[in-house]
Scaffold this motif. Structure first.
Motif, PDB file in Angstrom:
ATOM      1  N   ASN A  33      11.248   2.762   6.736  1.00 60.17           N
ATOM      2  CA  ASN A  33      11.685   3.577   5.597  1.00 60.17           C
ATOM      3  C   ASN A  33      11.042   4.952   5.506  1.00 60.17           C
ATOM      4  N   ILE A  34       9.897   5.137   6.145  1.00 59.50           N
ATOM      5  CA  ILE A  34       9.208   6.423   5.997  1.00 59.50           C
ATOM      6  C   ILE A  34       9.168   7.181   7.319  1.00 59.50           C
ATOM      7  N   GLU A  35       8.848   6.490   8.410  1.00 59.41           N
ATOM      8  CA  GLU A  35       8.821   7.164   9.716  1.00 59.41           C
ATOM      9  C   GLU A  35      10.190   7.696  10.119  1.00 59.41           C
TER      10      GLU A  35
ATOM     11  N   ARG B 209       2.543  -1.093  -2.998  1.00 56.29           N
ATOM     12  CA  ARG B 209       2.707  -2.411  -3.613  1.00 56.29           C
ATOM     13  C   ARG B 209       2.675  -3.504  -2.549  1.00 56.29           C
ATOM     14  N   LEU B 210       3.197  -3.193  -1.372  1.00 56.74           N
ATOM     15  CA  LEU B 210       3.197  -4.156  -0.277  1.00 56.74           C
ATOM     16  C   LEU B 210       1.819  -4.290   0.383  1.00 56.74           C
ATOM     17  N   GLY B 211       0.858  -3.527  -0.078  1.00 57.41           N
ATOM     18  CA  GLY B 211      -0.509  -3.630   0.429  1.00 57.41           C
ATOM     19  C   GLY B 211      -0.872  -2.602   1.474  1.00 57.41           C
TER      20      GLY B 211
ATOM     21  N   ALA C 253       3.940  -4.199   4.760  1.00 56.82           N
ATOM     22  CA  ALA C 253       3.692  -2.775   4.509  1.00 56.82           C
ATOM     23  C   ALA C 253       3.925  -1.960   5.774  1.00 56.82           C
ATOM     24  N   GLU C 254       3.438  -2.460   6.902  1.00 59.38           N
ATOM     25  CA  GLU C 254       3.626  -1.744   8.164  1.00 59.38           C
ATOM     26  C   GLU C 254       5.108  -1.638   8.522  1.00 59.38           C
TER      27      GLU C 254
ATOM     28  N   ALA D  93       6.644   5.622  -1.707  1.00 61.25           N
ATOM     29  CA  ALA D  93       5.186   5.514  -1.666  1.00 61.25           C
ATOM     30  C   ALA D  93       4.704   4.358  -2.538  1.00 61.25           C
ATOM     31  N   THR D  94       5.281   4.204  -3.709  1.00 60.21           N
ATOM     32  CA  THR D  94       4.892   3.131  -4.618  1.00 60.21           C
ATOM     33  C   THR D  94       5.180   1.767  -4.006  1.00 60.21           C
ATOM     34  N   GLU D  95       6.330   1.619  -3.393  1.00 62.61           N
ATOM     35  CA  GLU D  95       6.690   0.338  -2.769  1.00 62.61           C
ATOM     36  C   GLU D  95       5.774   0.038  -1.587  1.00 62.61           C
TER      37      GLU D  95
END
Length: 70
Positions: free
Chosen positions: A48-50, A15-17, A41-42, A10-12
């Motif tokens: 990494n998250i989906e 950070r990527l906007g 960010a997308e 989440a932090t990264e």
């Protein structure tokens, strides 16, 4: 104190906007995104998250800013 993997993700992303926000209603979470976000960010979110299990995705979502709080 060591950050959890969910918190690091989440932090990264932020950070990527990233602009996604979590909505928490009756202990259920969903994500809202009203703004275009940077490609980095997308792409990070998609790769990494989906790809995480629903339970791990929820853990990451809980570290995002929420629209539930003022």
């Amino acid at each position: 104190m060591e950050l959890t993997n969910a918190r690091k993700l989440a932090t990264e992303y932020l950070r990527l906007g990233g602009h996604r926000r979590v909505v928490i209603d009756d202990n259920q979470t969903s994500i809202r995104n009203w703004e275009n976000e940077p490609k980095e960010a997308e792409d990070f979110w998609k790769s990494n998250i989906e790809t995480l299990s629903p339970q791990m995705q929820r853990e990451v979502e809980l570290f995002l800013p929420t629209i539930n709080r003022a």
